[in-house]
Design a protein around this motif. Structure first.
Motif, PDB file in Angstrom:
ATOM      1  N   ALA A 122       0.828  -1.213   0.000  1.00  0.00           N
ATOM      2  CA  ALA A 122       0.000   0.000   0.000  1.00  0.00           C
ATOM      3  C   ALA A 122       0.860   1.260   0.000  1.00  0.00           C
ATOM      4  O   ALA A 122       0.524   2.256  -0.657  1.00  0.00           O
ATOM      5  CB  ALA A 122      -0.928  -0.010   1.212  1.00  0.00           C
ATOM      6  N   MET A 123       1.972   1.234   0.721  1.00  0.00           N
ATOM      7  CA  MET A 123       2.876   2.389   0.720  1.00  0.00           C
ATOM      8  C   MET A 123       3.536   2.574  -0.645  1.00  0.00           C
ATOM      9  O   MET A 123       3.661   3.699  -1.147  1.00  0.00           O
ATOM     10  CB  MET A 123       3.929   2.223   1.818  1.00  0.00           C
ATOM     11  CG  MET A 123       3.393   2.503   3.204  1.00  0.00           C
ATOM     12  SD  MET A 123       4.654   2.357   4.481  1.00  0.00           S
ATOM     13  CE  MET A 123       4.384   0.689   5.023  1.00  0.00           C
ATOM     14  N   LEU A 124       3.952   1.470  -1.249  1.00  0.00           N
ATOM     15  CA  LEU A 124       4.559   1.555  -2.581  1.00  0.00           C
ATOM     16  C   LEU A 124       3.552   2.065  -3.609  1.00  0.00           C
ATOM     17  O   LEU A 124       3.912   2.788  -4.545  1.00  0.00           O
ATOM     18  CB  LEU A 124       5.096   0.184  -2.990  1.00  0.00           C
ATOM     19  CG  LEU A 124       6.339  -0.281  -2.226  1.00  0.00           C
ATOM     20  CD1 LEU A 124       6.611  -1.755  -2.492  1.00  0.00           C
ATOM     21  CD2 LEU A 124       7.557   0.557  -2.601  1.00  0.00           C
ATOM     22  N   LYS A 125       2.305   1.694  -3.437  1.00  0.00           N
ATOM     23  CA  LYS A 125       1.258   2.213  -4.322  1.00  0.00           C
ATOM     24  C   LYS A 125       1.221   3.739  -4.275  1.00  0.00           C
ATOM     25  O   LYS A 125       1.098   4.404  -5.319  1.00  0.00           O
ATOM     26  CB  LYS A 125      -0.093   1.639  -3.905  1.00  0.00           C
ATOM     27  CG  LYS A 125      -1.299   2.305  -4.545  1.00  0.00           C
ATOM     28  CD  LYS A 125      -2.579   1.794  -3.913  1.00  0.00           C
ATOM     29  CE  LYS A 125      -3.757   2.695  -4.213  1.00  0.00           C
ATOM     30  NZ  LYS A 125      -4.998   2.234  -3.546  1.00  0.00           N
ATOM     31  N   VAL A 181       0.579  -0.251 -17.831  1.00  0.00           N
ATOM     32  CA  VAL A 181       1.168  -0.422 -16.500  1.00  0.00           C
ATOM     33  C   VAL A 181       2.589   0.125 -16.503  1.00  0.00           C
ATOM     34  O   VAL A 181       3.387  -0.180 -17.392  1.00  0.00           O
ATOM     35  CB  VAL A 181       1.174  -1.914 -16.101  1.00  0.00           C
ATOM     36  CG1 VAL A 181       1.939  -2.116 -14.797  1.00  0.00           C
ATOM     37  CG2 VAL A 181      -0.250  -2.439 -15.966  1.00  0.00           C
ATOM     38  N   GLY A 182       2.906   0.949 -15.489  1.00  0.00           N
ATOM     39  CA  GLY A 182       4.240   1.536 -15.410  1.00  0.00           C
ATOM     40  C   GLY A 182       5.162   0.827 -14.445  1.00  0.00           C
ATOM     41  O   GLY A 182       6.388   0.868 -14.600  1.00  0.00           O
ATOM     42  N   VAL A 183       4.590   0.157 -13.445  1.00  0.00           N
ATOM     43  CA  VAL A 183       5.378  -0.583 -12.467  1.00  0.00           C
ATOM     44  C   VAL A 183       4.468  -1.631 -11.833  1.00  0.00           C
ATOM     45  O   VAL A 183       3.267  -1.399 -11.652  1.00  0.00           O
ATOM     46  CB  VAL A 183       5.970   0.359 -11.387  1.00  0.00           C
ATOM     47  CG1 VAL A 183       4.870   1.095 -10.636  1.00  0.00           C
ATOM     48  CG2 VAL A 183       6.864  -0.400 -10.411  1.00  0.00           C
ATOM     49  N   CYS A 184       5.019  -2.798 -11.532  1.00  0.00           N
ATOM     50  CA  CYS A 184       4.257  -3.883 -10.906  1.00  0.00           C
ATOM     51  C   CYS A 184       4.675  -4.036  -9.451  1.00  0.00           C
ATOM     52  O   CYS A 184       5.870  -4.097  -9.144  1.00  0.00           O
ATOM     53  CB  CYS A 184       4.491  -5.206 -11.635  1.00  0.00           C
ATOM     54  SG  CYS A 184       3.852  -5.247 -13.321  1.00  0.00           S
ATOM     55  N   ILE A 185       3.681  -4.120  -8.572  1.00  0.00           N
ATOM     56  CA  ILE A 185       3.912  -4.338  -7.145  1.00  0.00           C
ATOM     57  C   ILE A 185       3.154  -5.601  -6.769  1.00  0.00           C
ATOM     58  O   ILE A 185       1.929  -5.608  -6.703  1.00  0.00           O
ATOM     59  CB  ILE A 185       3.422  -3.128  -6.320  1.00  0.00           C
ATOM     60  CG1 ILE A 185       4.137  -1.851  -6.760  1.00  0.00           C
ATOM     61  CG2 ILE A 185       3.624  -3.383  -4.828  1.00  0.00           C
ATOM     62  CD1 ILE A 185       3.491  -0.575  -6.248  1.00  0.00           C
TER      63      ILE A 185
END
Length: 505
Positions: A122-125, A181-185
């Motif tokens: 959630a923080m990385l989001k 999509v620019g980055v996957c978490i």
């Protein structure tokens, strides 16, 4: 190519479907836990996947199985927690990496650990909100486009195969539109796929056994060291993953590794290149780049990212971050310092924050983006969040995998506030990892400076094990009203449950 997928309960059906789409690939599925429905079986058969049983598996190692293409070798794919007589050629994690290795061309962050995975995601989001992140967590699959979030699927497991589901759903959502999509978490249980640019191990608080007691969560999470860069708390890194061995120990480890590799090449019909990205059946000591984090412990603390001068508050905790020799994805080393203010009311929340900071820095993310993203983080509804009822502040810690260590840290936090109370309880069967009730009841028996109320099935069981006779209410609402009537103002609510179950109450 012939593939046997073991375990249809933990994402095996997804893997079987993906392998069946490969050209000239015969797929066999073993429902080892017998959880498939008639509809599930029908769908697999429609896809040309053959259901087999334990006898089929044993025949692989006792005799040749005839196939129409005269190729009797079978690639066995099984989850890391599944105890088999013979080690599989691939874990489920490695299979996901194998299947998606050519599909995803954006940065990938994978998150595993005993605690803190969902909060870290959630923080990385928030940090990557402007980069169109795709997030897979225990809360569901979400895409953020133009800073606006859209939930694509709720109630999804964090088995490694769910990464495939999340990626396919994101592809359908964007429908080849640019930018996508620019980055996957990706949050994942028990390890990483080998695809990650940065793999996070949040912590190993209260390691637990898997594979019928033959392995442990910490060993399974060694798979995360197949990532390009690994982020790990410094205690776990040095105590579990990379201890400083003596010369004799180094020799022993080297010999064991050699034997293991030799055994693999003799028994496996597939070459390591065919099993890329995770070719070895044995997990090894970390040799790739690792960045560690810690809450500063003094001069001997050599973590790459340290928090110091910490000022804890319920709504916003501020601290300074010292970065020393951090290895970035571009090969450069980073040395810097900056201040952060975010929602992290207790030490274990701050540790999650540090894992997100370290991962972001490892990818070369601008410090301004990290500070801004964490400044916007307000806690996680359904995990850790604040609720205000009149003069009473309720700190909610709702987690299906809460353990004794997390309880102790949270209680230490609430002790620092006026008129504290603890409401503790929950349900059983919400996760594979059960709580140590003997240890927890002993801790509660010695808890004198916090008003205690127990609730739920877990609370009732704890009460029966305690010497003291604390207040018990079967419903949370009654427990909260009791605390309110006592005039208590800072209430820590720890409930072992899925949030969707608690929200129905």
């Amino acid at each position: 190519m012939n593939v046997l997928i073991v375990d249809m309960t933990h994402g095996g059906t997804i893997l079987a479907h993906e392998f069946s789409k490969k050209q000239n690939c015969n797929v066999f599925a073993w429902d080892i836990y017998h959880t498939l429905t008639e509809e599930d079986i029908s769908q697999l058969e429609i896809q040309g996947i053959e259901l087999v049983d334990e006898s089929f598996y044993h025949q692989l190692f006792n005799e040749k199985l005839p196939f129409a293409d005269d190729k009797s070798e079978i690639l066995v794919v099984a989850p890391v927690h599944c105890k088999l007589l013979h080690p599989p050629h691939m874990t489920h994690h490695q299979a996901v990496g194998y299947l998606l290795k050519d599909d995803i061309n954006v940065p990938i962050i994978e998150i595993t650990g005993v605690k803190g995975k969902t909060s870290t995601a959630a923080m990385l989001k928030e940090i990557y909100r402007d980069k169109n992140p795709l997030i897979l967590s225990s809360l569901g699959v979400e895409v953020v486009k133009d800073a606006k979030g859209t939930t694509l699927k709720k109630d999804i497991s964090i088995t490694p195969a769910s990464i495939i589901t999340a990626w396919r759903m994101a592809q359908e959502f964007y429908n080849d539109k640019i930018p996508g999509v620019g980055v996957c978490i990706f949050e994942s249980s028990l390890g990483g796929t080998g695809m990650a640019d940065v793999g996070i191990i949040t912590n190993i608080a209260e390691d637990y056994t898997i594979a019928q007691g033959s392995s442990s969560a910490s060993k399974a999470k060694l798979q995360m060291f197949e990532s390009k860069i690994v982020v790990c708390d410094i205690d776990s890194y040095h105590e579990i993953y990379y201890p400083q061995p003596s010369v004799s120990q180094q020799s022993s480890v080297s010999q064991q590794s050699s034997v293991s590799q030799q055994s693999f090449h003799q028994s496996s019909p597939f070459t390591p290149s065919q099993l890329s990205p995770g070719s070895s059946t044995s997990l090894h000591l970390p040799v790739k780049t690792a960045n560690t984090f810690s809450i500063e412990k003094g001069e001997n603390d050599n973590a790459n990212v340290k928090a110091h001068h910490i000022h804890y508050e319920l709504h916003k905790t501020s601290f300074f971050v010292e970065v020393t020799g951090l290895k970035m994805a571009d090969g450069e080393l980073l040395n810097t310092s900056f201040e952060v203010s975010t929602f992290a009311p207790a030490q274990h929340h701050l540790e999650n924050t540090l894992s997100a900071i370290t991962a972001s820095l490892s990818l070369g993310t601008p410090i301004e983006s990290i500070v801004k993203g964490l400044g916007n983080f307000r806690g996680l509804l359904g995990r850790t969040s604040l609720l205000k009822i009149g003069k009473m502040t309720i700190i909610e810690e709702i987690n299906p995998g809460i353990n004794v260590t997390a309880v102790k840290k949270a209680v230490d936090m609430v002790k620092n506030y006026e008129k504290p109370a603890l409401i503790l309880g929950g349900s059983y069967g919400v996760t594979c990892e059960e709580i140590d009730e003997e240890s927890l009841s002993n801790f509660l028996d010695h808890l004198d400076d916090v008003f205690l109320i127990l609730t739920g099935d877990l609370g009732l069981s704890l009460r029966e094990k305690m010497v003291k006779n604390p207040v018990y209410h079967d419903k949370i609402e009654m427990a909260i009203n009791h605390v309110k009537n006592e005039g208590l103002e800072n209430v820590l609510l720890i409930y072992r449950s899925n949030f969707r179950e608690l929200s129905r109450r």
